[in-house]
Design an enzyme around this catalytic site. Structure first.
Site, PDB file in Angstrom:
ATOM      1  N   HIS A  15      43.760  33.710  35.101  1.00 56.83           N
ATOM      2  CA  HIS A  15      44.990  32.817  34.467  1.00 56.83           C
ATOM      3  C   HIS A  15      44.643  32.654  33.209  1.00 56.83           C
ATOM      4  CE1 HIS A  15      43.515  28.824  34.722  1.00 56.83           C
ATOM      5  NE2 HIS A  15      42.870  29.210  35.767  1.00 56.83           N
ATOM      6  N   GLU A  85      42.005  28.684  44.070  1.00 58.31           N
ATOM      7  CA  GLU A  85      40.496  28.393  43.396  1.00 58.31           C
ATOM      8  C   GLU A  85      39.851  27.467  44.328  1.00 58.31           C
ATOM      9  OE1 GLU A  85      38.116  28.995  41.701  1.00 58.31           O
ATOM     10  OE2 GLU A  85      38.704  28.439  39.630  1.00 58.31           O
TER      11      GLU A  85
END
Length: 193
Positions: A15, A85
């Site tokens: 990202h 994550e």
């Protein structure tokens, strides 16, 4: 193998920039948005991915990855919770120096894990499930996710322990491609900004 006789590739996209990635804070499950600069970089990814076709596009369900996917031209990316994550537990929002003040100068996430969160093997188990799914049909796959989980993804792709990801630096808003060389899993490109 794909219809043209080759193995598929897996393109990994970390990202784009957030305030926490900019300040090097451990950003696991906190849903931090992209910065304006991050949004610009995510839009720039669209140009770099233009013309490529993917059999499957996946994203972490966290907004920073999903927004990067959308701005890069893949608004319909399927959300996969296994791409979340690393769960940093008590270390969430802290920098490595701050964690070392509490846990000792030798602390390393890749070996010691996160206090009250995941260890490398936990993340590896999640990633192994994703790899099994994306290799089942051997097509080209695009994955939008986060720095540490993608580093573990690459380590496991290479059939290394999850903690091998410590050796694979990955910047925000970058592309990496995993594939095969003579039927052996390999890194075809890494951390291309």
């Amino acid at each position: 193998m794909t219809p043209d006789g080759r193995h598929g590739t897996v393109t990994l996209v970390r990202h784009a920039e957030t305030e926490w990635s900019l300040s090097r804070r451990h950003t696991g499950r906190t849903d931090v948005p992209l910065t304006d600069s991050g949004r610009d970089k995510a839009r720039a990814l669209a140009e770099r991915l233009r013309g490529r076709s993917f059999d499957r596009v996946l994203t972490s369900p966290l907004s920073r990855a999903a927004e990067t996917a959308r701005l890069a031209g893949f608004p319909d990316a399927a959300r996969d919770p296994d791409l979340m994550e690393w769960d940093y537990g008590d270390d969430e929002g802290l920098t490595t120096p701050q964690i070392r003040e509490q846990r000792g100068a030798g602390w390393l996430l890749w070996h010691d894990g996160a206090g009250g969160g995941e260890v490398a093997g936990d993340v590896g188990a999640r990633v192994d499930r994703v790899i099994a799914r994306v290799t089942a049909d051997d097509g080209d796959v695009l994955v939008f996710a986060h720095g540490h989980v993608l580093r573990v993804f690459a380590a496991r792709w290479l059939e290394q322990p999850a903690r091998f990801g410590a050796r694979l630096v990955l910047d925000t808003g970058t592309l990496s491609v995993l594939g095969y060389e003579h039927d052996v899993r390999a890194v075809l490109s890494w951390n291309v900004g």
